[in-house]
Scaffold this active site. Sequence first.
Site, PDB file in Angstrom:
ATOM      1  N   SER A 147       0.868  -1.180   0.000  1.00 49.26           N
ATOM      2  CA  SER A 147       0.000   0.000   0.000  1.00 49.26           C
ATOM      3  C   SER A 147       0.903   1.227   0.000  1.00 49.26           C
ATOM      4  CB  SER A 147      -0.849  -0.029   1.279  1.00 49.26           C
ATOM      5  OG  SER A 147      -1.394   1.233   1.556  1.00 49.26           O
ATOM      6  N   TYR A 160      -2.154  -1.149  10.617  1.00 45.46           N
ATOM      7  CA  TYR A 160      -2.297  -1.490   9.195  1.00 45.46           C
ATOM      8  C   TYR A 160      -1.064  -1.017   8.419  1.00 45.46           C
ATOM      9  CZ  TYR A 160      -3.803  -1.426   4.350  1.00 45.46           C
ATOM     10  OH  TYR A 160      -3.858  -1.614   2.989  1.00 45.46           O
TER      11      TYR A 160
END
Length: 267
Positions: A147, A160
């Site tokens: 990401s 995360y």
Amino acid sequence: MEKDFVKWFSGKTALVTGATSGIGREMAKLLAGRGCRILALGRDKESMNSLLKELNANSRLLSEGFLVDLADKDARRKLIKKISKNYEIDILINNAGFGYIGDFYLMAEDLADAMREVNINTVVDFCREFLPKMMKKRQGGILNVGSTASFFGTPGSSLYGATKHFILGFTDGLHQEALSSGVHVAGVYPGHTHSRFVERATAGKTKNWHKAMSSVLVAELAIQGLSQNKIRIIPGFYNKMLFWAAKALPISFILKELRAKFVRNHA
Ligand SMILES: NC(=O)c1ccc[n+]([C@@H]2O[C@H](COP(=O)([O-])OP(=O)(O)OC[C@H]3O[C@@H](n4cnc5c(N)ncnc54)[C@H](OP(=O)(O)O)[C@@H]3O)[C@@H](O)[C@H]2O)c1
């Protein structure tokens, strides 16, 4: 280029985790379109059935689905052994993952445990099982999904972000270890992408990102980058800018901006 791209995938078996939704679903469809047989993993039975119906409608190779909760270490490892015993995996797409948008101190312990199991340990387990076999055959490819949160700390999504930092470090290292064997190992680092991600990460409070790339485009760039053995695939100009900003700007400035954005959008 297009011809080589098709040749690299045609007749191969590709295992895709998180194939039932979003980016993974689009990658599974794209790989099937390039001539791969898909082994699709996910939890949602209905989505799995509709995916398999679509994949198998136009293909001579029969794709198959496996329902598993990847946060369950025993179930996951049992399935990995079963697949490893019965199939030769040419392409491994470690895509399954989920986020949590909110401060870490508010995050439930079982959710934090599940996040590390799915976003980190699942990737390690699949790579540990299938990379040695690919290296022995001196062919194959692994794509890990990171990401833009892999590039800097993400206040309001700290755990995360950290799981996605792991993807960057792990994948970069594996890329170089596998290079001389001919096995491709690449990471893809999307930013906001239309899928069920944000709805799930906010427990339904935010239905979708305001501005985001399409899952189809992210999947296309990712699969193309894997066939070209890119180290880091960063889809879209804005996401590439974030990567360079993370290198060029002071971290205190970046974190302050990200915190302000989190407060504006989610607090
Ligand atoms: N969308 C974004 O903005 C964005 C940005 C950067 C990176 N990413 C990354 O992209 C990847 C794909 O996410 P997405 O955006 O496509 O989100 P998504 O639409 O929510 O899809 C996530 C997929 O992962 C599967 N999955 C999640 N937890 C699982 C578990 N415990 N066991 C088995 N499967 C599980 C889901 O399966 P079921 O639906 O069957 O439960 C689904 O197929 C993730 O790694 C995510 O971190 C997304």
